[in-house]
Design a protein around this motif. Structure first.
Motif, PDB file in Angstrom:
ATOM      1  N   LEU A 158       0.805  -1.221   0.000  1.00 37.20           N
ATOM      2  CA  LEU A 158       0.000   0.000   0.000  1.00 37.20           C
ATOM      3  C   LEU A 158       0.840   1.274   0.000  1.00 37.20           C
ATOM      4  N   GLY A 159       1.982   1.209   0.617  1.00 35.89           N
ATOM      5  CA  GLY A 159       2.791   2.415   0.777  1.00 35.89           C
ATOM      6  C   GLY A 159       2.176   3.313   1.832  1.00 35.89           C
ATOM      7  N   LYS A 160       2.947   4.271   2.294  1.00 38.55           N
ATOM      8  CA  LYS A 160       2.470   5.160   3.351  1.00 38.55           C
ATOM      9  C   LYS A 160       1.243   5.961   2.914  1.00 38.55           C
ATOM     10  N   SER A 161       1.270   6.474   1.687  1.00 36.25           N
ATOM     11  CA  SER A 161       0.132   7.273   1.221  1.00 36.25           C
ATOM     12  C   SER A 161      -1.102   6.404   0.983  1.00 36.25           C
ATOM     13  N   GLY A 162      -0.925   5.159   0.559  1.00 38.28           N
ATOM     14  CA  GLY A 162      -2.057   4.253   0.371  1.00 38.28           C
ATOM     15  C   GLY A 162      -2.771   3.963   1.675  1.00 38.28           C
ATOM     16  N   VAL A 163      -2.001   3.729   2.744  1.00 40.63           N
ATOM     17  CA  VAL A 163      -2.583   3.497   4.073  1.00 40.63           C
ATOM     18  C   VAL A 163      -3.341   4.743   4.526  1.00 40.63           C
ATOM     19  N   GLU A 164      -2.771   5.907   4.279  1.00 41.21           N
ATOM     20  CA  GLU A 164      -3.416   7.156   4.689  1.00 41.21           C
ATOM     21  C   GLU A 164      -4.713   7.413   3.913  1.00 41.21           C
ATOM     22  N   ILE A 165      -4.733   7.107   2.629  1.00 44.99           N
ATOM     23  CA  ILE A 165      -5.944   7.267   1.817  1.00 44.99           C
ATOM     24  C   ILE A 165      -7.054   6.349   2.330  1.00 44.99           C
ATOM     25  N   LEU A 166      -6.715   5.094   2.625  1.00 42.74           N
ATOM     26  CA  LEU A 166      -7.707   4.160   3.179  1.00 42.74           C
ATOM     27  C   LEU A 166      -8.264   4.670   4.497  1.00 42.74           C
ATOM     28  N   ARG A 167      -7.391   5.156   5.336  1.00 38.11           N
ATOM     29  CA  ARG A 167      -7.805   5.649   6.646  1.00 38.11           C
ATOM     30  C   ARG A 167      -8.797   6.802   6.491  1.00 38.11           C
ATOM     31  N   LYS A 168      -8.525   7.737   5.615  1.00 40.08           N
ATOM     32  CA  LYS A 168      -9.410   8.885   5.426  1.00 40.08           C
ATOM     33  C   LYS A 168     -10.738   8.476   4.781  1.00 40.08           C
ATOM     34  N   ALA A 169     -10.689   7.566   3.817  1.00 44.25           N
ATOM     35  CA  ALA A 169     -11.917   7.107   3.160  1.00 44.25           C
ATOM     36  C   ALA A 169     -12.837   6.425   4.175  1.00 44.25           C
ATOM     37  N   PHE A 170     -12.281   5.553   5.008  1.00 49.72           N
ATOM     38  CA  PHE A 170     -13.109   4.894   6.010  1.00 49.72           C
ATOM     39  C   PHE A 170     -13.554   5.869   7.089  1.00 49.72           C
ATOM     40  N   GLY A 171     -12.810   6.927   7.313  1.00 54.15           N
ATOM     41  CA  GLY A 171     -13.236   7.956   8.255  1.00 54.15           C
ATOM     42  C   GLY A 171     -14.506   8.648   7.806  1.00 54.15           C
ATOM     43  N   VAL A 172     -14.594   8.963   6.521  1.00 55.70           N
ATOM     44  CA  VAL A 172     -15.799   9.608   5.985  1.00 55.70           C
ATOM     45  C   VAL A 172     -17.000   8.664   6.086  1.00 55.70           C
ATOM     46  N   ILE A 173     -16.792   7.387   5.764  1.00 53.72           N
ATOM     47  CA  ILE A 173     -17.867   6.392   5.893  1.00 53.72           C
ATOM     48  C   ILE A 173     -18.322   6.315   7.341  1.00 53.72           C
ATOM     49  N   LEU A 174     -17.366   6.331   8.246  1.00 54.11           N
ATOM     50  CA  LEU A 174     -17.671   6.255   9.673  1.00 54.11           C
ATOM     51  C   LEU A 174     -18.447   7.478  10.149  1.00 54.11           C
ATOM     52  N   LEU A 175     -18.130   8.649   9.634  1.00 54.58           N
ATOM     53  CA  LEU A 175     -18.897   9.853   9.976  1.00 54.58           C
ATOM     54  C   LEU A 175     -20.371   9.679   9.611  1.00 54.58           C
ATOM     55  N   ALA A 176     -20.617   9.157   8.413  1.00 54.83           N
ATOM     56  CA  ALA A 176     -21.996   8.932   7.968  1.00 54.83           C
ATOM     57  C   ALA A 176     -22.694   7.910   8.867  1.00 54.83           C
ATOM     58  N   ILE A 177     -21.976   6.868   9.264  1.00 55.51           N
ATOM     59  CA  ILE A 177     -22.551   5.849  10.148  1.00 55.51           C
ATOM     60  C   ILE A 177     -22.887   6.457  11.503  1.00 55.51           C
ATOM     61  N   ALA A 178     -22.000   7.295  12.039  1.00 56.07           N
ATOM     62  CA  ALA A 178     -22.245   7.931  13.338  1.00 56.07           C
ATOM     63  C   ALA A 178     -23.498   8.800  13.286  1.00 56.07           C
ATOM     64  N   ILE A 179     -23.639   9.555  12.218  1.00 52.36           N
ATOM     65  CA  ILE A 179     -24.810  10.420  12.078  1.00 52.36           C
ATOM     66  C   ILE A 179     -26.084   9.582  11.950  1.00 52.36           C
ATOM     67  N   LYS A 180     -26.014   8.481  11.202  1.00 57.00           N
ATOM     68  CA  LYS A 180     -27.188   7.595  11.056  1.00 57.00           C
ATOM     69  C   LYS A 180     -27.576   7.001  12.412  1.00 57.00           C
TER      70      LYS A 180
END
Length: 188
Positions: A158-180
């Protein structure tokens, strides 16, 4: 109790985002570098026992202290919200201190089965069938085990930037889940 493919997928995705084992790869690597060997099997098994046990007795424990599941789910949605903000913005509310050893304590609890995971389990129980939650736990922990066993290979892949991109993408999904979860349990 009935199996629902849609519920299993939903629970699996929610727990995947909360556990955030991909986003935890840097932490797992640091633990491994500090102490050498990581006990993947033991950490995964203990996390599974903790999560399933809390799923079944967590509600009873809450009733003993006078808290209903909806209130806990609302509190859980706030915890999930802050975990997601940490993932998206890179602000560290949790996991600030690095433990001295890579035993069961830092891996199984709190890294895999931490407060956010436990809160999420009870929040999920308010909306999903228990059997589907258990299957979501098992699917996630199979993935956690794979990541723990192959953390070095995944870091290279994944490389360092790949891990960071995954982390941010799942963060946005998690925000939506928290609001739901918040909306569903408050009626707003």
């Amino acid at each position: 109790m009935h199996l629902s493919f849609n519920e299993i997928i939903s629970v699996t995705m929610i727990l995947f985002a909360i556990i955030d084992i991909l986003g935890s790869i840097p932490i797992v690597l640091e633990l491994r570098n500090r102490v050498g060997h990581i006990q993947s099997e033991k950490a995964t098994l203990v996390a599974m026992i903790l999560m399933i046990l809390f799923l079944f007795v967590g509600e009873k424990l809450l009733s003993i202290i006078g808290i209903d599941v909806k209130s806990f789910a609302i509190a859980g949605s706030l915890v999930i919200f802050f975990v997601a903000m940490e993932m998206v913005l890179g602000i560290h509310f949790f996991r600030d201190q690095m433990p001295e050893t890579a035993s069961i304590v830092p891996l199984a609890f709190p890294l895999i089965a931490g407060a956010g995971t436990m809160t999420t389990l009870l929040s999920l129980k308010a909306e999903y069938q228990t059997i589907n939650i258990v299957l979501g736990i098992i699917i996630n922990l199979l993935f956690v085990y794979f990541v723990l066993k192959n953390v070095s290979m995944l870091e290279r892949l994944l490389g360092k930037s790949g891990v960071e991109i995954l982390r941010k993408a799942f963060g946005v999904i998690l925000l939506a889940i928290a609001i739901k979860l918040f909306r569903n349990n408050t009626g707003l």
